[in-house]
Design an enzyme around this catalytic site. Structure first.
Site, PDB file in Angstrom:
ATOM      1  CE  LYS A   1      -3.521   5.317  -1.548  1.00  0.00           C
ATOM      2  NZ  LYS A   1      -4.462   5.633  -2.541  1.00  0.00           N
TER       3      LYS A   1
ATOM      4  CE1 TYR B   1      -3.943   2.056   0.767  1.00  0.00           C
ATOM      5  CE2 TYR B   1      -2.653   3.301   2.097  1.00  0.00           C
ATOM      6  CZ  TYR B   1      -3.866   3.240   1.468  1.00  0.00           C
ATOM      7  OH  TYR B   1      -4.694   4.240   1.663  1.00  0.00           O
TER       8      TYR B   1
HETATM    9  N1  LIG Z   1      -9.626   5.589   5.115  1.00  0.00           N
HETATM   10  C1  LIG Z   1      -8.521   5.801   5.178  1.00  0.00           C
HETATM   11  O1  LIG Z   1      -7.764   6.096   6.263  1.00  0.00           O
HETATM   12  C2  LIG Z   1      -7.487   6.387   3.900  1.00  0.00           C
HETATM   13  C3  LIG Z   1      -6.362   7.389   4.220  1.00  0.00           C
HETATM   14  C4  LIG Z   1      -5.601   7.577   3.212  1.00  0.00           C
HETATM   15  C5  LIG Z   1      -5.909   7.450   1.966  1.00  0.00           C
HETATM   16  N2  LIG Z   1      -7.113   6.558   1.745  1.00  0.00           N
HETATM   17  C6  LIG Z   1      -7.312   6.280   0.231  1.00  0.00           C
HETATM   18  O2  LIG Z   1      -8.607   6.917  -0.042  1.00  0.00           O
HETATM   19  C7  LIG Z   1      -9.255   5.958  -1.033  1.00  0.00           C
HETATM   20  C8  LIG Z   1     -10.757   5.649  -0.588  1.00  0.00           C
HETATM   21  O3  LIG Z   1     -10.729   4.991   0.455  1.00  0.00           O
HETATM   22  P1  LIG Z   1     -11.896   4.953   1.485  1.00  0.00           P
HETATM   23  O4  LIG Z   1     -11.362   4.933   2.905  1.00  0.00           O
HETATM   24  O5  LIG Z   1     -12.870   5.742   1.083  1.00  0.00           O
HETATM   25  O6  LIG Z   1     -12.425   3.170   1.241  1.00  0.00           O
HETATM   26  P2  LIG Z   1     -13.895   2.536   0.967  1.00  0.00           P
HETATM   27  O7  LIG Z   1     -13.469   1.035   1.240  1.00  0.00           O
HETATM   28  O8  LIG Z   1     -14.739   3.167   1.895  1.00  0.00           O
HETATM   29  O9  LIG Z   1     -13.992   3.063  -0.501  1.00  0.00           O
HETATM   30  C9  LIG Z   1     -13.400   2.549  -1.596  1.00  0.00           C
HETATM   31  C10 LIG Z   1     -14.179   2.278  -2.641  1.00  0.00           C
HETATM   32  O10 LIG Z   1     -13.364   1.811  -3.869  1.00  0.00           O
HETATM   33  C11 LIG Z   1     -13.904   1.005  -4.610  1.00  0.00           C
HETATM   34  N3  LIG Z   1     -12.941   0.092  -5.284  1.00  0.00           N
HETATM   35  C12 LIG Z   1     -12.137  -0.845  -4.664  1.00  0.00           C
HETATM   36  N4  LIG Z   1     -11.596  -1.419  -5.714  1.00  0.00           N
HETATM   37  C13 LIG Z   1     -11.895  -0.906  -6.749  1.00  0.00           C
HETATM   38  C14 LIG Z   1     -11.534  -1.158  -8.274  1.00  0.00           C
HETATM   39  N5  LIG Z   1     -10.600  -1.723  -8.603  1.00  0.00           N
HETATM   40  N6  LIG Z   1     -12.342  -0.266  -9.206  1.00  0.00           N
HETATM   41  C15 LIG Z   1     -13.373   0.537  -8.844  1.00  0.00           C
HETATM   42  N7  LIG Z   1     -13.543   0.687  -7.607  1.00  0.00           N
HETATM   43  C16 LIG Z   1     -12.843  -0.002  -6.618  1.00  0.00           C
HETATM   44  C17 LIG Z   1     -14.787   0.029  -3.471  1.00  0.00           C
HETATM   45  O11 LIG Z   1     -15.753  -0.786  -3.786  1.00  0.00           O
HETATM   46  C18 LIG Z   1     -15.151   1.043  -2.452  1.00  0.00           C
HETATM   47  O12 LIG Z   1     -16.344   1.514  -2.894  1.00  0.00           O
HETATM   48  C19 LIG Z   1      -8.520   5.029  -1.318  1.00  0.00           C
HETATM   49  O13 LIG Z   1      -7.497   5.185  -2.650  1.00  0.00           O
HETATM   50  C20 LIG Z   1      -7.841   4.806  -0.112  1.00  0.00           C
HETATM   51  O14 LIG Z   1      -6.306   4.208  -0.300  1.00  0.00           O
HETATM   52  C21 LIG Z   1      -7.900   6.333   2.424  1.00  0.00           C
END
Ligand SMILES: NC(=O)c1ccc[n+]([C@@H]2O[C@H](COP(=O)([O-])OP(=O)(O)OC[C@H]3O[C@@H](n4cnc5c(N)ncnc54)[C@H](O)[C@@H]3O)[C@@H](O)[C@H]2O)c1
Length: 271
Positions: free
Chosen positions: A183, A179
């Protein structure tokens, strides 16, 4: 309204941060296309956008598949002709319980100052499949969508591309090598394409959130969450809406001098 007359595509918008960004952009006047690998999730969010009185499209696809990505861009342009804003947000995370336990235990051992630490044995247990899938969804997916968006945006000489990175890509996170690598790759990609695309009025920037309370972290051990929250001076996780506010800044003309930057709403976790 900051995004009146604009069209946007948000990937992985069926949940968490992506959903908050899609709804925020719709409230600010944009027509918002909703991508997610889960059709049901994409349709539910599209319904919420319609309820706000905005146009929407449901574009289910796996962003790690370049053929599927090309197909959703064709669908989008057939309906809307132009794309002003792309948010590359789709993502996955591996939260294997035994790995979390080993990290917590190592943390406790360090605090107690007890003996020689046991091996964490986390990165050595990453399978080829886990490594490839993590890089494919985050890094390949961001690249495939960006490649299609640039074809439209450079020709129309306007665009905003916002890539979802993470503090994992800035500082590295123990237990999350794939991951963190994905990133960090997104941050490099952001900067390289930002330098090219600004010639045509296309802005490319990244957001590197700290820990945000979304369904992605539902499987995270409660003790692990407490330890992480304590590492941020603000003392809590962020909300999806706090990330959406940063995305709105980058999507709007408020960020007209912001090129190739990584904005990090993280409560002070990383400075
Ligand atoms: N939650 C955190 O703490 C956090 C922190 C930093 C970055 N992020 C990043 O933010 C983004 C969103 O994360 P989140 O926490 O909202 O997660 P989440 O799991 O709530 O939402 C992610 C969505 O992406 C969809 N998804 C997964 N694989 C996919 C694919 N191959 N094609 C299309 N859609 C796909 C999933 O079905 C889901 O609806 C991600 O890139 C994550 O890495 C999250």
């Amino acid at each position: 309204m900051k995004l009146a007359q604009r069209t946007a595509l948000v990937t992985g918008a069926g949940s968490g941060i992506g959903r908050a960004i899609a709804l925020c952009f719709a409230r600010e006047g944009a027509a918002v296309a909703v991508n997610d690998i889960r059709r049901d999730r994409a349709e539910a969010v599209a319904q919420e956008i319609r309820a706000l009185g905005r146009e929407t499209l449901t574009l289910p696809a796996d962003v790690s598949d370049s053929v599927e990505v090309r197909a959703i861009f064709e669908q989008l342009t057939a309906q809307w002709q132009r794309l002003d804003i792309l948010v590359n947000n789709a993502g996955i995370v591996e939260l294997e319980p035994s790995r979390q336990q080993r990290l917590i235990q190592a943390h406790m051992e360090r605090l107690a100052g007890s003996g020689a630490p046991a091996p964490l044995a986390i990165s050595q247990s990453i399978t080829d499949m886990e490594w490839r899938r993590t890089l494919a969804v985050h890094l390949d997916g961001t690249f495939y969508c960006t490649r299609e968006a640039l074809k439209l945006m450079e020709a129309q000489r306007y665009g905003k591309i916002i890539n979802m990175a993470s503090v994992a890509g800035l500082t590295g996170l123990a237990g999350a090598a794939a991951y963190s690598a994905a990133k960090a790759g997104i941050i490099g990609l952001t900067k390289a394409i930002a330098r090219e695309a600004i010639h045509c009025g296309v802005y490319v920037n990244a957001i590197a959130p700290g820990f945000i309370d979304t369904p992605m972290l539902a499987e995270m051990d409660a003790e692990m969450k407490r330890l992480i929250a304590l590492q941020a001076p603000i003392g809590r996780f962020g909300t999806p809406e706090e990330v959406a506010a940063v995305a709105l800044h980058l999507a709007s003309d408020d960020s007209s001098y912001t090129v190739g930057q990584v904005l990090s709403p993280n409560g002070g976790f990383y400075m």
